[in-house]
Design an enzyme around this catalytic site. Structure first.
Site, PDB file in Angstrom:
ATOM      1  N   LYS A  61       0.824  -1.202   0.000  1.00 23.23           N
ATOM      2  CA  LYS A  61       0.000   0.000   0.000  1.00 23.23           C
ATOM      3  C   LYS A  61       0.864   1.261   0.000  1.00 23.23           C
ATOM      4  O   LYS A  61       0.545   2.239  -0.662  1.00 23.23           O
ATOM      5  CB  LYS A  61      -0.921  -0.023   1.227  1.00 23.23           C
ATOM      6  CG  LYS A  61      -1.906   1.100   1.298  1.00 23.23           C
ATOM      7  CD  LYS A  61      -2.807   0.924   2.507  1.00 23.23           C
ATOM      8  CE  LYS A  61      -3.752   2.089   2.683  1.00 23.23           C
ATOM      9  NZ  LYS A  61      -4.575   1.920   3.886  1.00 23.23           N
ATOM     10  N   HIS A 113      -8.659  -6.962   8.404  1.00 26.65           N
ATOM     11  CA  HIS A 113      -7.696  -5.988   8.937  1.00 26.65           C
ATOM     12  C   HIS A 113      -7.536  -6.116  10.450  1.00 26.65           C
ATOM     13  O   HIS A 113      -6.533  -5.685  11.009  1.00 26.65           O
ATOM     14  CB  HIS A 113      -8.107  -4.572   8.546  1.00 26.65           C
ATOM     15  CG  HIS A 113      -6.950  -3.646   8.377  1.00 26.65           C
ATOM     16  ND1 HIS A 113      -5.972  -3.835   7.423  1.00 26.65           N
ATOM     17  CD2 HIS A 113      -6.600  -2.538   9.061  1.00 26.65           C
ATOM     18  CE1 HIS A 113      -5.076  -2.880   7.524  1.00 26.65           C
ATOM     19  NE2 HIS A 113      -5.425  -2.075   8.506  1.00 26.65           N
ATOM     20  N   ARG A 116      -4.213  -7.597  11.394  1.00 20.92           N
ATOM     21  CA  ARG A 116      -3.092  -6.650  11.436  1.00 20.92           C
ATOM     22  C   ARG A 116      -3.110  -5.870  12.746  1.00 20.92           C
ATOM     23  O   ARG A 116      -2.084  -5.689  13.393  1.00 20.92           O
ATOM     24  CB  ARG A 116      -3.194  -5.713  10.233  1.00 20.92           C
ATOM     25  CG  ARG A 116      -2.036  -4.751  10.040  1.00 20.92           C
ATOM     26  CD  ARG A 116      -2.181  -4.106   8.659  1.00 20.92           C
ATOM     27  NE  ARG A 116      -1.338  -2.955   8.435  1.00 20.92           N
ATOM     28  CZ  ARG A 116      -0.086  -3.008   8.001  1.00 20.92           C
ATOM     29  NH1 ARG A 116       0.501  -4.172   7.781  1.00 20.92           N
ATOM     30  NH2 ARG A 116       0.597  -1.899   7.784  1.00 20.92           N
ATOM     31  N   HIS A 139       4.894   1.199   7.542  1.00 21.26           N
ATOM     32  CA  HIS A 139       4.305   2.535   7.496  1.00 21.26           C
ATOM     33  C   HIS A 139       5.340   3.573   7.089  1.00 21.26           C
ATOM     34  O   HIS A 139       6.508   3.482   7.446  1.00 21.26           O
ATOM     35  CB  HIS A 139       3.739   2.915   8.868  1.00 21.26           C
ATOM     36  CG  HIS A 139       2.516   2.161   9.230  1.00 21.26           C
ATOM     37  ND1 HIS A 139       2.166   1.875  10.521  1.00 21.26           N
ATOM     38  CD2 HIS A 139       1.532   1.632   8.461  1.00 21.26           C
ATOM     39  CE1 HIS A 139       1.031   1.204  10.535  1.00 21.26           C
ATOM     40  NE2 HIS A 139       0.640   1.037   9.301  1.00 21.26           N
TER      41      HIS A 139
END
Length: 174
Positions: A61, A113, A116, A139
């Protein structure tokens, strides 16, 4: 945001093993829980993305490549699974169906999700460092990772445990 407790993790993995119509969701979920991978990242793993005892994620992502260490046991499970069943297929729908059959009720839109978030919350509650978590999750900013840290309010007790005033001799106290 929410995360699964250890009993809920066990319930989910047992349900995936017993009720799944596909062999893939249980192992994809295990990968997500083990290292905080997104469902799509784990499902897209290929044999060339295993480097020793690490999994390499590309086309993430955040558009960054990251390598995350895993146990030799997980690598063996993945490789054995691929030998027996072939590569992972799109199995998110089966995962969602099995999740609905459990007592787990994740917030709307967080079916996969939550895995995660579970990794992140348990990592922080277990004493993991927030900067390390940032790298594991891939991130771009620490601000994004901080969203996961609030899931584990117990880690705030470290303010007492890690204070330089903790365990000072009584003569140094007011």
């Amino acid at each position: 945001m929410a995360y699964l407790t250890k009993p809920q993790i066990t319930e989910l993995l047992d349900a995936l093993k017993a009720r799944s119509t596909s062999p893939h969701p249980a192992l994809v979920a295990r990968i997500c829980l083990a290292i905080g991978a997104r469902w799509g990242e784990a499902q897209a793993l290929r044999p060339d993305r295993i480097r020793g005892n690490a999994l390499v994620f590309a086309n993430t992502k955040s558009k960054r490549v990251r390598m995350v260490p895993v146990t030799a046991e997980l690598v063996a499970m993945i490789q054995g699974h691929w030998k027996q069943h072939g590569p992972f297929t799109n199995c998110i729908g089966v995962f969602r169906q099995v999740l609905l059959s459990t007592t787990i009720n994740p917030p709307r839109g967080q079916a996969s999700h939550i895995l995660r978030h579970t990794f992140a919350a348990h990592f922080i509650m277990g004493g993991g460092h927030i900067v390390t978590l940032k790298e594991i999750l891939g991130h771009a900013s620490l601000n994004m990772t901080m969203r996961y840290a609030h899931l584990a309010p117990e880690h705030l007790n470290d303010a007492i445990r890690l204070s330089p005033l903790t365990d000072l001799p009584t003569t140094a106290r007011p």
